[in-house]
Enzyme design. Structure first.
Site, PDB file in Angstrom:
ATOM      1  N   HIS A  48     116.678  -3.839 -32.855  1.00 49.08           N
ATOM      2  CA  HIS A  48     115.311  -3.513 -33.032  1.00 49.08           C
ATOM      3  C   HIS A  48     114.676  -2.220 -32.972  1.00 49.08           C
ATOM      4  CE1 HIS A  48     111.077  -5.349 -31.771  1.00 49.08           C
ATOM      5  NE2 HIS A  48     111.053  -4.298 -32.441  1.00 49.08           N
ATOM      6  N   HIS A  52     112.678   0.576 -35.193  1.00 48.50           N
ATOM      7  CA  HIS A  52     111.937   1.055 -36.706  1.00 48.50           C
ATOM      8  C   HIS A  52     112.392   2.457 -37.054  1.00 48.50           C
ATOM      9  CE1 HIS A  52     109.220  -2.537 -36.253  1.00 48.50           C
ATOM     10  NE2 HIS A  52     109.297  -2.383 -35.101  1.00 48.50           N
ATOM     11  N   HIS A  83     108.953 -10.066 -35.811  1.00 53.21           N
ATOM     12  CA  HIS A  83     108.193  -9.745 -34.523  1.00 53.21           C
ATOM     13  C   HIS A  83     107.393 -11.049 -34.210  1.00 53.21           C
ATOM     14  CE1 HIS A  83     109.401  -5.894 -35.289  1.00 53.21           C
ATOM     15  NE2 HIS A  83     108.775  -5.157 -34.375  1.00 53.21           N
ATOM     16  N   ASP A  86     112.960  -0.086 -30.127  1.00 49.01           N
ATOM     17  CA  ASP A  86     111.660  -0.233 -30.916  1.00 49.01           C
ATOM     18  C   ASP A  86     111.103   0.972 -31.589  1.00 49.01           C
ATOM     19  OD1 ASP A  86     109.759  -1.671 -31.850  1.00 49.01           O
ATOM     20  OD2 ASP A  86     108.370  -1.966 -30.257  1.00 49.01           O
ATOM     21  N   ASP A  87     110.546   1.797 -31.028  1.00 56.20           N
ATOM     22  CA  ASP A  87     110.048   3.294 -31.392  1.00 56.20           C
ATOM     23  C   ASP A  87     110.271   4.317 -30.335  1.00 56.20           C
ATOM     24  OD1 ASP A  87     108.311   1.921 -33.855  1.00 56.20           O
ATOM     25  OD2 ASP A  87     107.632   0.753 -32.220  1.00 56.20           O
ATOM     26  N   GLU A 141     104.741 -10.533 -28.849  1.00 59.42           N
ATOM     27  CA  GLU A 141     104.715  -9.030 -28.337  1.00 59.42           C
ATOM     28  C   GLU A 141     103.180  -8.901 -27.696  1.00 59.42           C
ATOM     29  OE1 GLU A 141     104.658  -5.941 -31.201  1.00 59.42           O
ATOM     30  OE2 GLU A 141     105.015  -4.385 -29.819  1.00 59.42           O
TER      31      GLU A 141
HETATM   32  N1  ADE Z   1     106.004  -1.607 -35.830  1.00 58.51           N
HETATM   33  C1  ADE Z   1     106.515  -0.531 -35.370  1.00 58.51           C
HETATM   34  N2  ADE Z   1     106.566  -0.518 -34.030  1.00 58.51           N
HETATM   35  C2  ADE Z   1     105.813  -1.974 -34.080  1.00 58.51           C
HETATM   36  C3  ADE Z   1     105.929  -2.838 -32.630  1.00 58.51           C
HETATM   37  N3  ADE Z   1     106.309  -2.615 -31.718  1.00 58.51           N
HETATM   38  N4  ADE Z   1     104.949  -3.885 -32.963  1.00 58.51           N
HETATM   39  C4  ADE Z   1     104.781  -4.643 -34.133  1.00 58.51           C
HETATM   40  N5  ADE Z   1     104.930  -3.605 -35.333  1.00 58.51           N
HETATM   41  C5  ADE Z   1     105.567  -2.339 -35.095  1.00 58.51           C
HETATM   42 ZN    ZN Z   2     109.406  -3.514 -33.448  1.00 60.23          ZN
END
Ligand code: ADE
Ligand code: ZN
Length: 333
Positions: A8, A10, A188, A269-270, A191
């Site tokens: 996971h 992006h 997703h 994630d990011d 969250e």
């Molecule tokens: N796109 C990038 N990061 C995300 C996240 N944490 N939740 C939903 N969409 C995303």
């Molecule tokens: Zn994500």
């Protein structure tokens, strides 16, 4: 060295401020930030939407095939240092085509780097096109068709972006289509949305893994279902704290879910936005949640098992943990 799979992440969320400035310069763009410090000072998010607004704005520096290749290569280099030997990366195709970038150019750029990930970094990899749930079902189908037509190998499709108020069921047709085409499916859910969002992606999209899914923790029947059906959750600790879904790492539900038998994995994630890569997330949860060495090993083996890698790749990665007696995790160095 012991191996991890990252399931996971992006690619656009690995766009570091330094690369944002370098790409802006290369593409002759003026950024609305004075400098890197000014940009970083904005990485303080009240919720998911506040983050997404900046994330989509920053990715406009990605314009040409080589930009996407450089982004992907930089992630792979950093992931290798974190101990990642399998990476299944998300790519928000519509966020690029929606501003005029060619789908094929973007996907080929990503693929330029992914296709060399093993040779360069010892990482096998796969590409998951994440459809944006704030856009229409028609847009998702169009993106899926563009991705297929590009000829770039796809591992699967996913679903991300604004969760609350955007029901997953609208995307059932494109998910059915991808499954019929032999692709894997993830989404997703849970969250920001409650447990019903997790049920929704399981029931209407029939996904194989749930991305995040942490809100399931408040619903014992759903937790039982995740355990019985062995549905992996790709959990992102730093992300949940930075987007205010979880108050702090010390109360993160990861340990609870793990101890209740859910197949949880740790992911970044990011990472360019949330304070660290996979190794940073692991070190932090281990410390904050008091995870034992055996639990860390289970997290690693979960990530390998939950990946969509071929059986022989999974066996090779899992074997890196074999020589360790229970009670040691080894270094990732
Ligand atoms: N796109 C990038 N990061 C995300 C996240 N944490 N939740 C939903 N969409 C995303
Ligand atoms: Zn994500």
């Amino acid at each position: 060295m012991t191996a991890w799979a990252e399931l996971h992440v992006h690619l656009e969320g690995t766009l570091e401020p330094e690369l944002i400035f370098a790409l802006a310069r290369r593409n002759g763009l003026t950024l609305p930030y004075a400098d890197i410090a000014d940009l970083r000072s904005r990485y303080d998010f009240g919720d998911l939407q506040e983050f997404l607004d900046l994330y989509y704005a920053n990715m406009t520096v990605l314009q040409h095939r080589e930009d996407f290749a450089d982004l992907t290569d930089a992630y792979l280099a950093r992931a290798a240092r974190a101990g990642v030997r399998r990476a299944e990366v998300f790519f928000d195709l519509q966020a690029h085509t929606g501003r005029g970038v060619s789908a094929t150019e973007a996907l080929e750029g990503v693929n330029d780097a992914l296709s060399r990930s093993h040779e360069r970094y010892g990482i096998t990899s796969g590409l998951i096109v994440t459809l944006l749930r704030h856009l229409s079902a028609e847009s998702a189908m169009e993106a899926y068709e563009q991705a297929r037509a590009s000829g770039v190998p796809l591992l699967g499709i996913g679903l991300c972006s604004t969760e609350i108020g955007n029901p997953a069921s609208r995307f059932a047709e494109v998910f059915d289509r991808a499954r019929a085409d032999g692709l894997h499916t993830v989404a997703h859910a849970g969250e920001e949305g409650d447990a019903s969002y997790v049920r929704d992606v399981l029931d209407t999209l029939r996904v194989e893994r749930v991305d995040h899914g942490v809100r399931a923790v408040g619903d014992p029947a759903l937790v039982d279902r995740l355990v019985i059906e062995q549905i992996p959750l790709t959990v992102c600790p730093f992300s949940n704290v930075r987007l205010k879904g979880v108050e702090s790492l010390t109360v993160h539900p990861l340990a609870d879910l793990l101890r209740r038998g859910v197949k949880v994995t740790v992911n970044s994630d990011d990472p360019a936005y949330f304070g660290g890569y996979l190794d940073d997330n692991l070190d932090a949860v281990r410390e904050s949640l008091g995870l034992s060495d055996d639990e860390v090993r289970t997290l690693a083996l979960n990530s390998i098992e939950a990946s969509f890698a071929p059986a022989e790749v999974k066996a090779e990665l899992a074997a890196t943990w074999d020589y360790l007696a229970a009670g040691t995790t080894g270094g990732r160095e």
